[in-house]
Design a protein around this motif. Sequence first.
Motif, short mmCIF file in Angstrom:
data_model
loop_
_atom_site.label_atom_id
_atom_site.label_comp_id
_atom_site.label_asym_id
_atom_site.label_seq_id
_atom_site.Cartn_x
_atom_site.Cartn_y
_atom_site.Cartn_z
N UNK A 16 0.84 -1.21 0.00
CA UNK A 16 0.00 0.00 0.00
C UNK A 16 0.87 1.25 0.00
N UNK A 17 1.99 1.22 0.71
CA UNK A 17 2.88 2.38 0.78
C UNK A 17 3.56 2.64 -0.55
N UNK A 18 4.01 1.58 -1.20
CA UNK A 18 4.75 1.71 -2.45
C UNK A 18 3.80 1.98 -3.61
N UNK A 19 2.65 1.34 -3.61
CA UNK A 19 1.72 1.47 -4.73
C UNK A 19 2.08 0.47 -5.81
N UNK A 27 3.86 13.88 0.97
CA UNK A 27 2.78 13.58 1.90
C UNK A 27 2.85 12.11 2.31
N UNK A 28 2.44 11.85 3.54
CA UNK A 28 2.40 10.47 4.01
C UNK A 28 1.06 9.84 3.67
N UNK A 29 0.83 8.63 4.14
CA UNK A 29 -0.42 7.93 3.81
C UNK A 29 -1.64 8.55 4.47
N UNK A 58 -2.11 11.81 4.29
CA UNK A 58 -2.24 13.05 3.51
C UNK A 58 -1.72 14.26 4.28
N UNK A 59 -0.69 14.07 5.06
CA UNK A 59 -0.02 15.16 5.75
C UNK A 59 1.45 15.16 5.39
N UNK A 60 2.16 16.20 5.78
CA UNK A 60 3.59 16.29 5.51
C UNK A 60 4.31 15.14 6.20
N UNK A 61 5.07 14.38 5.44
CA UNK A 61 5.82 13.25 5.99
C UNK A 61 6.87 13.77 6.96
N UNK A 62 7.06 13.09 8.06
CA UNK A 62 8.02 13.51 9.07
C UNK A 62 9.44 13.61 8.55
N UNK A 63 9.81 12.70 7.65
CA UNK A 63 11.14 12.77 7.05
C UNK A 63 11.33 14.00 6.19
N UNK A 64 10.26 14.39 5.50
CA UNK A 64 10.32 15.61 4.68
C UNK A 64 10.45 16.84 5.56
N UNK A 65 9.73 16.86 6.69
CA UNK A 65 9.84 17.99 7.63
C UNK A 65 11.27 18.08 8.17
N UNK A 66 11.86 16.94 8.50
CA UNK A 66 13.23 16.93 8.99
C UNK A 66 14.21 17.37 7.90
N UNK A 126 4.30 18.68 16.41
CA UNK A 126 3.23 19.13 17.29
C UNK A 126 1.85 18.93 16.68
N UNK A 127 1.74 19.11 15.38
CA UNK A 127 0.48 18.98 14.67
C UNK A 127 0.80 18.68 13.21
N UNK A 128 -0.18 18.17 12.49
CA UNK A 128 0.07 17.79 11.10
C UNK A 128 -0.21 18.93 10.13
N UNK A 129 0.59 18.99 9.08
CA UNK A 129 0.34 19.91 7.97
C UNK A 129 -0.29 19.09 6.86
N UNK A 130 -1.51 19.38 6.52
CA UNK A 130 -2.24 18.61 5.52
C UNK A 130 -1.69 18.87 4.12
N UNK A 131 -1.96 17.93 3.22
CA UNK A 131 -1.52 18.06 1.82
C UNK A 131 -2.04 19.36 1.23
N UNK A 132 -1.23 19.98 0.41
CA UNK A 132 -1.50 21.25 -0.27
C UNK A 132 -1.53 22.45 0.67
N UNK A 133 -1.13 22.28 1.91
CA UNK A 133 -1.06 23.40 2.85
C UNK A 133 0.15 24.27 2.51
N UNK A 134 0.04 25.53 2.84
CA UNK A 134 1.15 26.48 2.67
C UNK A 134 1.71 26.77 4.06
N UNK A 135 3.01 26.62 4.20
CA UNK A 135 3.68 26.80 5.48
C UNK A 135 4.69 27.93 5.42
#
Length: 183
Positions: A41-44, A87-89, A91-99, A130-139
């Motif tokens: 499911x993760x890989x598709x 985005x992770x599964x 639909x939020x910013x993946x933690x690795x991408x944030x790092x 602290x909280x999730x950033x949803x897909x297509x969000x502007x930060x």
Amino acid sequence: MAERLMDKPSATDCAPPLTEATIWRDVPEQNRLVTVAFFERQVGAAAIAADYLRKDFWSRLIVGLLKIERVERGRISCFASVKPAVANSFHGLHGGAAAAISEVVSIACARTVVAEDNELFLGELGTSYLSAAQANAELTVDAFVIRSGRNVTVIGVEFKMRETSKLLYTAHATFYTMPKAKL
């Protein structure tokens, strides 16, 4: 004793192997099936495009998310978009991408106070989610120098929602200056 499973090709076969999978005989069949289904499911089902396998793909992807707003001595402000590629599964910013964004912005911020001829290396990177950033969000991503000395530079990073200024992630990076050779 370990046994290699040789089943029909699946979505996980499309990814380049990092290691050869080994499944121990004492793993129940139901657990194996659930685990394999999770990875599929993760890989598709689609094969990985050749672009993903190029050197520095990840760096180009992360830098492509950023738009620099302001650069000052000891401070950098950027805008970041949460695109589907990071985005992770859920639909939020993946933690690795944030790092990874934290690392890139921290390096740039450190360079505003550390001379270019001094070589830096990242000794520590800590991220608080602290909280999730949803897909297509502007930060808004702000990096600032907490401390800078002769041998150590500490950078703080804050991720906030662009519209509401809600704090989503924080990070701190510790950079060490490589000592110069005395010949």
